[in-house]
Design a protein around this motif. Structure first.
Motif, PDB file in Angstrom:
ATOM      1  N   TRP B 361       0.682  -1.343   0.058  1.00 44.55           N
ATOM      2  CA  TRP B 361       0.051  -0.010  -0.210  1.00 44.55           C
ATOM      3  C   TRP B 361       0.836   1.157  -0.002  1.00 44.55           C
ATOM      4  O   TRP B 361       1.996   1.396   0.587  1.00 44.55           O
ATOM      5  CB  TRP B 361      -0.949   0.139   1.154  1.00 44.55           C
ATOM      6  N   SER B 362       0.538   2.439  -0.664  1.00 43.86           N
ATOM      7  CA  SER B 362       0.904   3.674  -0.717  1.00 43.86           C
ATOM      8  C   SER B 362       1.099   4.310   0.669  1.00 43.86           C
ATOM      9  O   SER B 362       0.379   4.032   1.476  1.00 43.86           O
ATOM     10  CB  SER B 362       0.432   4.462  -1.535  1.00 43.86           C
ATOM     11  N   ASP B 363       2.291   5.063   0.743  1.00 45.43           N
ATOM     12  CA  ASP B 363       2.377   5.786   2.171  1.00 45.43           C
ATOM     13  C   ASP B 363       2.061   7.123   1.957  1.00 45.43           C
ATOM     14  O   ASP B 363       2.212   8.138   2.883  1.00 45.43           O
ATOM     15  CB  ASP B 363       3.786   5.480   2.572  1.00 45.43           C
ATOM     16  N   SER B 364       1.464   7.737   0.642  1.00 45.05           N
ATOM     17  CA  SER B 364       1.456   9.120   0.551  1.00 45.05           C
ATOM     18  C   SER B 364      -0.091   9.569   0.598  1.00 45.05           C
ATOM     19  O   SER B 364      -0.941   8.943   0.179  1.00 45.05           O
ATOM     20  CB  SER B 364       2.179   9.366  -0.549  1.00 45.05           C
ATOM     21  N   ALA B 365      -0.283  10.787   0.810  1.00 47.88           N
ATOM     22  CA  ALA B 365      -1.453  11.522   1.083  1.00 47.88           C
ATOM     23  C   ALA B 365      -2.053  11.544  -0.242  1.00 47.88           C
ATOM     24  O   ALA B 365      -3.523  11.428  -0.337  1.00 47.88           O
ATOM     25  CB  ALA B 365      -1.323  12.978   1.621  1.00 47.88           C
ATOM     26  N   ALA B 366      -1.546  11.684  -1.451  1.00 47.32           N
ATOM     27  CA  ALA B 366      -2.286  11.781  -2.656  1.00 47.32           C
ATOM     28  C   ALA B 366      -3.072  10.593  -3.048  1.00 47.32           C
ATOM     29  O   ALA B 366      -3.717  10.464  -3.876  1.00 47.32           O
ATOM     30  CB  ALA B 366      -1.256  12.246  -3.746  1.00 47.32           C
ATOM     31  N   GLU B 367      -2.416   9.651  -2.432  1.00 52.80           N
ATOM     32  CA  GLU B 367      -3.117   8.083  -2.719  1.00 52.80           C
ATOM     33  C   GLU B 367      -4.789   8.144  -2.086  1.00 52.80           C
ATOM     34  O   GLU B 367      -5.315   7.288  -2.592  1.00 52.80           O
ATOM     35  CB  GLU B 367      -2.114   6.998  -2.312  1.00 52.80           C
ATOM     36  N   TRP B 368      -4.476   8.678  -0.959  1.00 54.88           N
ATOM     37  CA  TRP B 368      -5.688   8.367   0.007  1.00 54.88           C
ATOM     38  C   TRP B 368      -6.804   9.382   0.129  1.00 54.88           C
ATOM     39  O   TRP B 368      -7.678   9.550   0.975  1.00 54.88           O
ATOM     40  CB  TRP B 368      -5.110   8.028   1.238  1.00 54.88           C
ATOM     41  N   SER B 369      -6.445  10.620  -0.617  1.00 53.97           N
ATOM     42  CA  SER B 369      -7.191  12.010  -0.313  1.00 53.97           C
ATOM     43  C   SER B 369      -8.412  12.326  -1.313  1.00 53.97           C
ATOM     44  O   SER B 369      -8.640  13.361  -1.335  1.00 53.97           O
ATOM     45  CB  SER B 369      -6.251  12.959   0.174  1.00 53.97           C
ATOM     46  N   ALA B 370      -8.602  11.348  -2.429  1.00 52.39           N
ATOM     47  CA  ALA B 370      -9.533  11.574  -3.135  1.00 52.39           C
ATOM     48  C   ALA B 370     -11.262  12.181  -2.751  1.00 52.39           C
ATOM     49  O   ALA B 370     -11.476  11.526  -1.510  1.00 52.39           O
ATOM     50  CB  ALA B 370      -9.787  10.302  -4.192  1.00 52.39           C
ATOM     51  N   PRO B 371     -11.747  12.848  -3.289  1.00 47.87           N
ATOM     52  CA  PRO B 371     -13.127  13.276  -2.846  1.00 47.87           C
ATOM     53  C   PRO B 371     -13.953  12.028  -2.118  1.00 47.87           C
ATOM     54  O   PRO B 371     -14.356  12.063  -1.020  1.00 47.87           O
ATOM     55  CB  PRO B 371     -13.760  13.991  -4.024  1.00 47.87           C
TER      56      PRO B 371
END
Lengths: 402, 435
Positions: B361-371
């Motif tokens: 799993w990714s560790d970055s905000a961009a990966e998890w902050s979609a609307p």
């Protein structure tokens, strides 16, 4: 703090929830002429002075000139309730019922507790006691009704979120929760969006998400009711719930007691503009109940109550803060209406509670006890169980003697 | 209370009973110096998992009837630990390393042994040497199944000459690329092929009374092999030596230092931070305890970064803030806290042990902050908060966020008309999305 297990809920209860309003049922299998009781919890503290305004009290405008609507007869004015009180103009249905002697506001009521915390006060209000209990007074009332406490099966489909504390306890209750409606209401979404507005990551995300949700909500126009007043617009969530509640209370062996809740009352700012919407929702919900109950409306009492009132004086942001005394509403064919109940305490500074709140002159429990005893025929000796603590004397004259 | 933000960063979200009367370094080191206190009730060993799998295959059973209960027992036990652990730093390290050495349910028959993989290959080594963890991982049936090494056969081995089957490079490639030196080390395709040949024969004996790892002499590619300029002998020991070489390689230390800084300090690791952790690893012969504690020092001196919570972080933190859990979850009870959490990981986009690819799993905000992600969090929290019937939301907010709680959020909560709304506002605030 434990999460309530659904397994426990399934046997006993569940609830139907739409947006910020929800519905749960309790009650025995009943015959057609059984008394019906609908309790509506107004969560967030309704400003009683705006819902039922004592425009005849000369001190009112000294405290909150900018919050007082024009007197009856003027444009956008109050709806008169007999020369001293006026009803908020959003409450058209309640006013019509008042004129049919089926609506009775009781003013300057408060719970027996003195807390200005929503959460505590709601717990106490629903517990019917000076402390938080694990069951609610309405459930204990059902449990005290002879032969009506344990219907073998819950009513309806258990998909719901939770039962309000008011209805929790040993007596069985049924419940509902339509799929796809298990998310917060628009108002809370907007608060959340505002809370995130300045955040570079979550701010745009919430903004776009709500935009998308708005579109999708508009796209899937939900259930259409057998249209109130013939208008084709989509009924709001509370109206949908009220309609459903009325229909279920009307079924031959269905439940006879229901609890609903509706939020949006916590008007700390810009109260004049904000209060109309939840009041109109409440009003439409009561109209929906009347429509869907049909013939059974004449056996019905609707009791709408809130955890406490709001400050008499306007605060610095055009709103009011947490207070004490407020108004409660009774409506229905079984209500001895057409008047305003309670004792008016006056609004001079010396007459206010702690020099800020409407002083309570009627215990909300006495109102509830009056309905339970005279409408549901709860044995008087059961009152000590339903409302533990100091003795509660049921208020008289709330119910028609027919 | 000053510690709360660091405790959130290094743990799983503050829970009401966590001690706060200590320095960050002490709080962290105490957890690493004490033995692992995680409790695993009713779980099965790797051999038992493999026996269940063998029986299912033998009797051609459909729907994993023997494996599923084993899997569910591990889900319940492992997620209970997340909710209740008294060693949240150790617990976070365990899940971090599991993600580094991802084994996913999406491939292979890993369901029977994934729980034991975490318990047997990862957990015992989170405060030990990296090269020991690497060896344990590479010999574990879960990894051998997941990255196909059981079917990799040396073309010139007796089995290869008989069956005309050959190498499967999957495990060797991912080991070089993801687990150890990374492409930055500049290895070639020849190195990958050689390393795959070294690992031929590393397999699982499913027929044994106690099934498990086996070195199949007859499938092992004969002869010496060279990887990244280093020559290794034929046989099982060649593999052990190669893994030691890779597991202690400076490029590996640099790679895992980058991962660690990325997970604990910032989505965009600063080069000097990476160099610092890499040098700690280099000087300690790959001591993960020392490197983990060095992260805390970095955090102390550089508090500007923020880490966005993954769905797993988020759901766990919400449930811990609400003090949910307490009694062990029954594996077959869909309403137990562990299963509520398991379902939440799924509905919020990070289903447990189902990473799409071997890089985890990714560790970055961009990966998890979609609307849609944000709204899913709010809606889930709102439904969960409906069940919260006691407790003061303000107190919960202060315990969960400490000084990170913004006055704006506090005000909004204060004005909320119900406990459910107040908690939903807390769990939807931007500060609660971070750890």
């Amino acid at each position: 703090m434990m999460i309530h297990r659904r397994t426990a809920l399934l046997g006993l209860a569940a609830s139907w929830t739409l947006g910020r309003s929800s519905l749960a049922f309790a009650g025995p299998a009943g015959g057609p002429d059984d008394p019906r009781l609908v309790v509506i919890l107004l969560r967030g503290a309704l400003d009683g002075l705006s819902a039922v305004t004592p425009y005849g009290d000369a001190d009112l405008k000294t405290h909150r000139r900018d919050l007082v609507l024009p007197e009856p007869g003027q444009e956008g004015g109050l709806l008169d309730l007999g020369g001293f009180y006026g009803l908020h103009p959003s409450l058209q249905t309640l006013h019509a019922l008042y004129r049919e002697e089926q609506m009775l506001p009781v003013h300057a009521v408060a719970g027996h507790y003195r807390s200005r915390s929503h959460f505590e006060a709601q717990d106490y209000l629903e517990s019917g006691a000076d402390n938080r209990l694990n069951s609610g007074w309405l459930n204990r009332a059902v449990a005290s009704l002879q032969g009506k406490t344990n219907r073998p099966d819950g009513y309806g489909l258990a998909m719901g979120l939770t039962i309000p504390l008011l209805l929790r306890g040993s007596a069985r209750v049924g419940s509902y929760a339509p799929a796809g409606s298990q998310h917060p209401g628009e108002d809370l979404y907007h608060q959340i969006s505002a809370l995130n507005a300045s955040d570079p990551v979550t701010g745009p995300a919430f903004k776009n998400a709500l935009k998308a949700r708005g579109f999708s909500d508009a796209a899937m126009t939900g259930m259409q009711t057998s249209s109130i007043s013939g208008k084709p617009h989509k009924p709001d969530a509370f109206t949908q719930l009220s309609t459903a509640a009325g229909q279920m209370l009307s079924t031959l062996h269905g439940p006879r007691i229901a609890a609903l809740e509706i939020g949006g009352w916590d008007t700390h700012a810009a109260q004049l503009g904000r209060l109309g919407s939840p009041l109109a929702q409440l009003d439409r919900g009561i109209e929906a109940l009347r429509q869907s109950l049909g013939e059974n409306w004449k056996h019905t009492v609707v009791l709408a109550m809130t955890e406490f009132g709001r400050t008499v004086r306007m605060n610095g942001t055009g709103g009011t803060d947490h207070g004490t005394g407020t108004v409660t509403f009774l409506a229905g064919g079984a209500v001895a209406g057409g008047k305003v109940g309670g004792t008016w305490p006056g609004l001079r500074p010396s007459q206010l509670f702690e020099n800020r709140d409407l002083a309570p002159t009627t215990d909300l429990r006495a109102v509830a006890a009056g309905v339970l005893c005279d409408h549901l025929h709860l044995p008087p000796q059961a009152l000590a169980t339903v409302f533990p603590g100091p003795r509660t004397d049921p208020m008289k004259g709330l119910i028609t003697s027919a | 209370m000053q510690l709360v933000s660091a405790i959130n960063r290094f743990g799983w979200g503050q829970r009401d009973d966590s001690p706060l009367d200590t320095s960050l370094h002490d709080w962290l080191s105490r957890q690493l110096d004490a033995p692992d206190t995680a409790v695993f009730r009713n779980v099965r060993s790797c051999s038992e998992g493999l026996i269940a799998l063998r029986e299912q295959r033998r009797a051609k059973m459909q729907g994993d009837p023997l494996v599923t209960p084993i899997f569910q027992a591990d889900v319940a036990a492992q997620l209970d630990n997340l909710l209740l652990t008294e060693q949240p730093f150790r617990e976070r390290l365990a899940w971090f390393w599991l993600n580094h050495f991802t084994v996913s349910l999406r491939q292979g028959s890993t369901k029977a042994v994934l729980g034991t993989y975490m318990r047997e290959a990862i957990r015992p080594h989170v405060t030990g040497r990296f090269s020991d963890m690497l060896l344990a991982v590479m010999r574990h049936p879960a990894m051998l199944m997941y990255l196909d090494n059981t079917s990799s056969i040396g073309p010139n081995s007796p089995a290869g000459r008989k069956s005309h089957h050959g190498l499967n490079e999957n495990l060797a490639r991912e080991c070089l690329e993801l687990h150890t030196v990374s492409p930055a080390a500049g290895y070639s395709q020849t190195d990958v092929t050689s390393f795959a040949a070294i690992l031929t024969g590393w397999s699982i004996d499913m027929k044994a009374e106690q099934p498990g790892f086996v070195f199949r002499e007859k499938a092992h590619e004969p002869g010496e092999k060279t990887v990244m300029g280093q020559t290794f002998p034929e046989g099982e020991d060649g593999g052990v030596q190669a893994l030691h070489f890779l597991g202690t390689h400076p490029a590996t230390y640099r790679h895992i230092a980058t991962q660690m800084v990325g997970h604990f300090i910032s989505d965009t690791p600063a080069p000097q931070d990476v160099s610092h952790i890499a040098s700690v690893l280099q000087n300690s012969d790959g001591d993960l305890r020392a490197a983990s504690l060095a992260l805390a020092t970095l955090h102390d001196t550089n508090r500007t970064g923020s880490k966005f919570r993954t769905p797993m972080d988020y759901a766990t933190a919400v449930m811990r803030a609400l003090s949910l859990g307490g009694k062990p979850s029954q594996p077959d009870d869909p309403h137990s806290p562990a299963h509520v959490l398991y379902a939440a990981f799924s509905s919020l986009g990070q289903p447990l042990w189902k990473a799409p690819l071997p890089n985890g799993w990714s560790d970055s905000a961009a990966e998890w902050s979609a609307p849609a992600d944000m709204l899913a969090r709010t809606d889930w929290a709102w439904r969960l908060a409906a069940h919260v019937q006691t407790g003061d939301p303000m107190e919960i907010a202060h315990i969960a966020l400490g000084p990170a709680l913004r006055p704006q959020t506090e005000l909004a909560m204060h004005h909320a008309g119900s406990r459910q709304d107040a908690l939903t506002l807390l769990f939807s605030s931007p500060e609660f999305q971070r750890r």
